[in-house]
Design a protein around this motif. Structure first.
Motif, mmCIF file in Angstrom:
data_model
loop_
_atom_site.group_PDB
_atom_site.id
_atom_site.type_symbol
_atom_site.label_atom_id
_atom_site.label_comp_id
_atom_site.label_asym_id
_atom_site.label_seq_id
_atom_site.Cartn_x
_atom_site.Cartn_y
_atom_site.Cartn_z
ATOM 1 N N GLY A 161 -23.743 -47.485 51.473
ATOM 2 C CA GLY A 161 -23.423 -46.808 52.731
ATOM 3 C C GLY A 161 -24.643 -46.076 53.275
ATOM 4 O O GLY A 161 -25.750 -46.256 52.770
ATOM 5 N N GLY A 162 -24.449 -45.276 54.295
ATOM 6 C CA GLY A 162 -25.538 -44.454 54.839
ATOM 7 C C GLY A 162 -26.400 -45.190 55.846
ATOM 8 O O GLY A 162 -26.017 -46.229 56.391
ATOM 9 N N CYS A 163 -27.576 -44.651 56.091
ATOM 10 C CA CYS A 163 -28.400 -45.095 57.219
ATOM 11 C C CYS A 163 -29.026 -46.471 57.028
ATOM 12 O O CYS A 163 -29.160 -47.221 57.992
ATOM 13 C CB CYS A 163 -29.474 -44.055 57.525
ATOM 14 N N VAL A 164 -29.423 -46.824 55.796
ATOM 15 C CA VAL A 164 -29.990 -48.167 55.593
ATOM 16 C C VAL A 164 -28.895 -49.205 55.815
ATOM 17 O O VAL A 164 -29.122 -50.264 56.413
ATOM 18 C CB VAL A 164 -30.602 -48.321 54.185
ATOM 19 N N ALA A 165 -27.683 -48.893 55.357
ATOM 20 C CA ALA A 165 -26.547 -49.807 55.541
ATOM 21 C C ALA A 165 -26.326 -50.058 57.025
ATOM 22 O O ALA A 165 -26.117 -51.190 57.460
ATOM 23 C CB ALA A 165 -25.292 -49.217 54.913
ATOM 24 N N GLN A 166 -26.391 -48.980 57.802
ATOM 25 C CA GLN A 166 -26.161 -49.105 59.234
ATOM 26 C C GLN A 166 -27.264 -49.925 59.895
ATOM 27 O O GLN A 166 -27.017 -50.739 60.770
ATOM 28 C CB GLN A 166 -26.096 -47.709 59.864
ATOM 29 N N GLU A 167 -28.490 -49.732 59.408
ATOM 30 C CA GLU A 167 -29.652 -50.300 60.078
ATOM 31 C C GLU A 167 -29.904 -51.746 59.680
ATOM 32 O O GLU A 167 -30.180 -52.592 60.531
ATOM 33 C CB GLU A 167 -30.868 -49.416 59.729
ATOM 34 N N THR A 168 -29.824 -52.049 58.384
ATOM 35 C CA THR A 168 -30.256 -53.384 57.945
ATOM 36 C C THR A 168 -29.101 -54.335 57.631
ATOM 37 O O THR A 168 -29.304 -55.547 57.574
ATOM 38 C CB THR A 168 -31.187 -53.308 56.717
ATOM 39 N N GLN A 169 -27.900 -53.768 57.419
ATOM 40 C CA GLN A 169 -26.685 -54.552 57.259
ATOM 41 C C GLN A 169 -26.834 -55.800 56.393
ATOM 42 O O GLN A 169 -26.868 -55.687 55.167
ATOM 43 C CB GLN A 169 -26.113 -54.890 58.639
ATOM 44 N N LYS A 170 -26.976 -56.945 57.040
ATOM 45 C CA LYS A 170 -26.930 -58.209 56.292
ATOM 46 C C LYS A 170 -28.122 -58.382 55.360
ATOM 47 O O LYS A 170 -28.040 -59.084 54.368
ATOM 48 C CB LYS A 170 -26.835 -59.379 57.256
ATOM 49 N N LYS A 171 -29.229 -57.716 55.707
ATOM 50 C CA LYS A 171 -30.426 -57.825 54.874
ATOM 51 C C LYS A 171 -30.136 -57.376 53.442
ATOM 52 O O LYS A 171 -30.711 -57.878 52.479
ATOM 53 C CB LYS A 171 -31.552 -56.986 55.487
ATOM 54 N N ILE A 172 -29.220 -56.411 53.317
ATOM 55 C CA ILE A 172 -28.895 -55.898 51.988
ATOM 56 C C ILE A 172 -28.269 -57.000 51.140
ATOM 57 O O ILE A 172 -28.620 -57.187 49.979
ATOM 58 C CB ILE A 172 -27.973 -54.669 52.085
ATOM 59 N N PHE A 173 -27.373 -57.786 51.735
ATOM 60 C CA PHE A 173 -26.745 -58.875 50.976
ATOM 61 C C PHE A 173 -27.745 -59.951 50.588
ATOM 62 O O PHE A 173 -27.669 -60.512 49.508
ATOM 63 C CB PHE A 173 -25.615 -59.521 51.791
ATOM 64 N N SER A 174 -28.700 -60.225 51.494
ATOM 65 C CA SER A 174 -29.651 -61.280 51.138
ATOM 66 C C SER A 174 -30.614 -60.798 50.055
ATOM 67 O O SER A 174 -31.010 -61.559 49.186
ATOM 68 C CB SER A 174 -30.396 -61.803 52.373
ATOM 69 N N ARG A 175 -30.939 -59.519 50.075
ATOM 70 C CA ARG A 175 -31.832 -58.999 49.036
ATOM 71 C C ARG A 175 -31.101 -58.744 47.727
ATOM 72 O O ARG A 175 -31.692 -58.810 46.658
ATOM 73 C CB ARG A 175 -32.484 -57.692 49.500
ATOM 74 N N ALA A 176 -29.825 -58.392 47.828
ATOM 75 C CA ALA A 176 -29.049 -58.042 46.633
ATOM 76 C C ALA A 176 -27.650 -58.634 46.749
ATOM 77 O O ALA A 176 -26.708 -57.950 47.135
ATOM 78 C CB ALA A 176 -28.993 -56.523 46.478
ATOM 79 N N PRO A 177 -27.500 -59.925 46.403
ATOM 80 C CA PRO A 177 -26.212 -60.607 46.582
ATOM 81 C C PRO A 177 -25.090 -60.018 45.735
ATOM 82 O O PRO A 177 -23.913 -60.293 45.996
ATOM 83 C CB PRO A 177 -26.502 -62.056 46.167
ATOM 84 N N TYR A 178 -25.447 -59.210 44.728
ATOM 85 C CA TYR A 178 -24.419 -58.603 43.863
ATOM 86 C C TYR A 178 -23.789 -57.370 44.496
ATOM 87 O O TYR A 178 -22.905 -56.749 43.911
ATOM 88 C CB TYR A 178 -25.007 -58.260 42.489
ATOM 89 N N VAL A 179 -24.236 -56.993 45.710
ATOM 90 C CA VAL A 179 -23.590 -55.887 46.422
ATOM 91 C C VAL A 179 -22.254 -56.373 46.983
ATOM 92 O O VAL A 179 -22.173 -57.466 47.541
ATOM 93 C CB VAL A 179 -24.494 -55.365 47.567
ATOM 94 N N ASP A 180 -21.173 -55.571 46.789
ATOM 95 C CA ASP A 180 -19.848 -55.994 47.236
ATOM 96 C C ASP A 180 -19.564 -55.594 48.675
ATOM 97 O O ASP A 180 -18.973 -56.336 49.428
ATOM 98 C CB ASP A 180 -18.770 -55.384 46.329
ATOM 99 N N ILE A 181 -19.965 -54.348 49.012
ATOM 100 C CA ILE A 181 -19.587 -53.814 50.317
ATOM 101 C C ILE A 181 -20.741 -53.061 50.951
ATOM 102 O O ILE A 181 -21.434 -52.288 50.281
ATOM 103 C CB ILE A 181 -18.382 -52.852 50.165
ATOM 104 N N VAL A 182 -20.943 -53.300 52.233
ATOM 105 C CA VAL A 182 -21.888 -52.489 53.003
ATOM 106 C C VAL A 182 -21.072 -51.779 54.069
ATOM 107 O O VAL A 182 -20.318 -52.422 54.803
ATOM 108 C CB VAL A 182 -22.977 -53.374 53.648
#
Ligand code: 5AD
Ligand code: SF4
Length: 434
Positions: free
Chosen positions: A80-101
């Motif tokens: 959650g938080g500001c990186v989640a808001q800003e980069t959104q899908k990038k988080i899943f591509s960098r870390a596919p083991y993340v469940d929820i953004v």
């Protein structure tokens, strides 16, 4: 059976407070807070995007979750938080083991998101995130209270207006009710939070809000952050006249060069800033002033930097937070040419911090022998025989442990000043010294 949650919190006080809100929401969903990620069924990253370094710290910490996830396939990881808001899908591509953004606006629906295993829940226009749930607060005597969300200032270097959205103020009666409840529970201090608290505007303005809060009977009121442009005469009068409002202002200057301030879109020059500080100091005796500085903004010349150095020497801050400019994608300043080399930025930062250290020490020295009101917080760092607390001006003071309790307000005489802390004695116990 109850489930365990562990939260990593990065960044500012607003994030610290958002984590308290998340715990409140999750406790409704049967979660309890644990102190290590190994015990957790759910790990949340509450992220900060203000500078590249904060974002990198998050991504490297996130990388360490991979083996935990392998060991415990039921472990859920949420960002959650500001990186989640800003980069959104990038988080899943960098870390596919993340469940929820999820974005700052989706905190209230965390339980539903977890149940559904929703992948992405980020509001397009993040804004009001008033908590519908009890907040699980970290302290039983000091509390964070959000009064507004977002920012409309668009300082050219800053990502906050993009991650936290437009300014929205909470209605004053919601805020006052929250503080009245805290006071009843025995809380002694509230810190009002917002990216730009002095542009608060709902049914009343910020001075009006402070007046209402003062009337609740809470002992101490702090607030951050203020913008120099919105530091009005009315506000200074309110700060001077209301007994609960503490004698401390955090007023970021960012630069002492008018040319850079204008490129930063700050809406004031150094002369305006200096006048506001003079007005505050004239009306509020003993007020402590702290600030933020950015060195190495694009195009910052040696001359601009020298202007910042002479400005901080003239202002004489009680404490200063200084940062190297960090390029943030999507902000206006990121497209400016003449980015300053990292080596120059870090040299400027170190040099500035060295000058400020001397100023901080001199300021603290002036407090030797002064009598201060302290809110006791707990054990002093590095000395089990001592306790520590904060003065109204937000100075950290340590004193011998004579059984004072956290949350107690005592009077102290300062016996010795150090660079970052003061030493004192409890006047109620050492009355023979008075
Ligand atoms: N680079 C460096 N510092 C920044 N700040 C905000 N954005 C940036 C950036 N891109 C600093 C400002 C602000 C504080 C919270 O962080 O000084 O007041
Ligand atoms: Fe960022 Fe400026 Fe808003 Fe502060 S006032 S959050 S620095 S845009």
């Amino acid at each position: 059976m109850g489930k365990n949650v562990f939260i990593y919190t990065f960044g500012c006080q607003m994030n610290v407070h958002d984590s308290e809100k998340m715990l409140g929401v999750l406790s409704q969903g049967g979660y309890q807070n644990v102190t290590s990620p190994e015990e957790a069924d759910l790990i949340i990253f509450n992220t900060c995007a203000i500078r590249a370094k904060a974002e990198q710290k998050f991504f490297s910490q996130l990388g360490r979750m991979k083996p935990l996830k392998r060991r415990n396939p039921n472990l859920q990881i949420a960002v959650g938080g500001c990186v989640a808001q800003e980069t959104q899908k990038k988080i899943f591509s960098r870390a596919p083991y993340v469940d929820i953004v999820f974005g700052p606006q989706n905190i209230n629906s965390l339980n539903q998101l977890l149940d559904q295993g929703r992948k992405l829940a980020v509001a397009d226009n993040p804004g009001l995130a008033e908590s519908e749930f009890d907040i699980v607060r970290d302290s039983s005597f000091r509390a964070w209270v959000a009064i507004m969300y977002g920012c409309n200032n668009y300082c050219s270097y800053c990502i906050v207006p993009y991650t936290r959205g437009r300014e929205v103020s909470r209605p004053s009666d919601h805020i006052v009710e929250e503080i009245r409840d805290l006071h009843k529970l025995g809380y002694k201090e509230v810190t009002l939070l917002g990216q730009n608290v002095n542009s608060y505007r709902s049914d009343t303005d910020f001075p009006g809000l402070l007046e209402k809060i003062d009337a609740t009977g809470i002992a101490r009121v702090r607030f951050m952050t203020s913008h120099p442009r919105d530091m009005s005469r009315e506000l200074v009068a309110a700060l001077a006249g209301l007994p609960s409002v503490c004698e401390h202002i955090h007023l970021p200057m960012q630069s002492g060069s008018d040319r850079i301030l204008s490129l930063m879109n700050r809406g004031y020059g150094f002369a305006d800033y200096r006048d506001k500080i003079a007005m505050l100091r004239a009306e509020i005796p003993g007020i402590a002033v702290t600030g933020d500085i950015i060195v190495g903004f694009p195009g910052e010349t040696d001359e601009d930097y020298q202007a910042t150095l002479s400005a901080i020497q003239e202002i004489e801050y009680d404490g200063l937070f200084a940062f190297m400019y960090s390029k943030r994608q999507g902000t206006k300043a990121s497209s400016l040419d003449s980015q300053v080399p990292e080596s120059v930025k870090s040299e400027r930062l170190n040099n500035l911090l060295k000058i400020q250290e001397q100023i901080t020490e001199n300021k603290n020295r002036c407090l030797e022998n002064a009598e201060l009101e302290i809110l006791v917080e707990g054990p002093a760092e590095n000395d089990p025989a001592r306790l520590m607390g904060r003065s109204r001006a937000n100075k950290i003071v340590s004193f011998a442990d004579n059984g004072e309790r956290a949350g107690e307000i005592i009077r102290i005489r300062v016996t010795r000043a150090h660079m970052h802390t003061l030493e004192g004695i409890n006047l109620a116990i050492n009355s023979h010294i008075v």
